[in-house]
Design a protein around this motif. Structure first.
Motif, PDB file in Angstrom:
ATOM      1  N   THR A   5      21.345  33.278  16.211  1.00 36.38           N
ATOM      2  CA  THR A   5      20.613  34.160  17.123  1.00 36.38           C
ATOM      3  C   THR A   5      20.269  33.416  18.406  1.00 36.38           C
ATOM      4  O   THR A   5      20.423  33.953  19.503  1.00 36.38           O
ATOM      5  CB  THR A   5      19.335  34.688  16.440  1.00 36.38           C
ATOM      6  N   VAL A 112      23.493  43.645  15.762  1.00 39.37           N
ATOM      7  CA  VAL A 112      22.111  43.652  16.257  1.00 39.37           C
ATOM      8  C   VAL A 112      21.744  45.089  16.582  1.00 39.37           C
ATOM      9  O   VAL A 112      22.444  45.763  17.331  1.00 39.37           O
ATOM     10  CB  VAL A 112      21.965  42.749  17.504  1.00 39.37           C
ATOM     11  N   VAL A 138      14.215  40.267  17.089  1.00 36.42           N
ATOM     12  CA  VAL A 138      15.603  40.695  16.990  1.00 36.42           C
ATOM     13  C   VAL A 138      15.778  41.409  15.655  1.00 36.42           C
ATOM     14  O   VAL A 138      15.626  40.800  14.596  1.00 36.42           O
ATOM     15  CB  VAL A 138      16.569  39.490  17.107  1.00 36.42           C
ATOM     16  N   ARG A 140      18.229  42.880  13.155  1.00 36.95           N
ATOM     17  CA  ARG A 140      19.663  42.691  12.904  1.00 36.95           C
ATOM     18  C   ARG A 140      19.969  42.738  11.423  1.00 36.95           C
ATOM     19  O   ARG A 140      19.078  42.661  10.573  1.00 36.95           O
ATOM     20  CB  ARG A 140      20.135  41.366  13.488  1.00 36.95           C
TER      21      ARG A 140
END
Length: 150
Positions: A5, A112, A138, A140
């Motif tokens: 990431t 994502v 994030v 994901r």
């Protein structure tokens, strides 16, 4: 393709050409100011609103990974024995946050679903450095297999 990431965020920021070097986990020794540091997985937890059936071994499992993006800059530069000028790039931290919020991170090895900026903190000047810390979530898919860096 990035392996992590932090690598995907690094690729996104470098592609925007802010003119500031970006590093994962920390700057190289002797790095001049300004610079950006991306730290990932602090923490990464199950996304309780977007997960499939736990009875399905092929079901999608989603996580929310917390990433911190630090912008470190020089605050002032001496112009004479009694005067200094501001060298901090005002608005740069906000421009970085704006560029990340809502992006898809196509360089990430997993799908994502969302990138959301949580907050921007400005840490007071110390040693003539100012630091902005941008917290990003994030959303994901959890990786199913190891990613081998290229």
């Amino acid at each position: 393709m990035a392996a992590t990431t932090a690598g995907a965020i690094k690729a996104r920021l470098e592609g925007l050409q802010f003119g500031v070097p970006v590093f994962r986990d920390g700057p190289r020794e002797g790095q001049g100011l300004p610079f950006i540091v991306v730290q990932e997985g602090m923490p990464a937890g199950l996304d309780t609103t977007a997960n499939g059936d736990f009875g399905d071994p092929d079901g999608e499992i989603n996580i929310v990974e917390t990433v911190v993006v630090d912008l470190v800059q020089q605050a002032r530069a001496k112009t004479s024995a009694t005067k200094a000028k501001t060298t901090e790039r005002y608005g740069l931290a906000e421009a970085i946050a704006h560029a990340l919020h809502g992006c898809q991170l196509p360089a990430h090895p997993a799908p994502v679903h969302a990138v959301r900026v949580q907050d921007i903190d400005r840490i007071p000047i110390a040693d003539n450095r100012v630091r902005h810390s941008i917290t990003v979530h994030v959303h994901r898919e959890l990786l199913r297999e190891e990613v081998v860096p290229q």
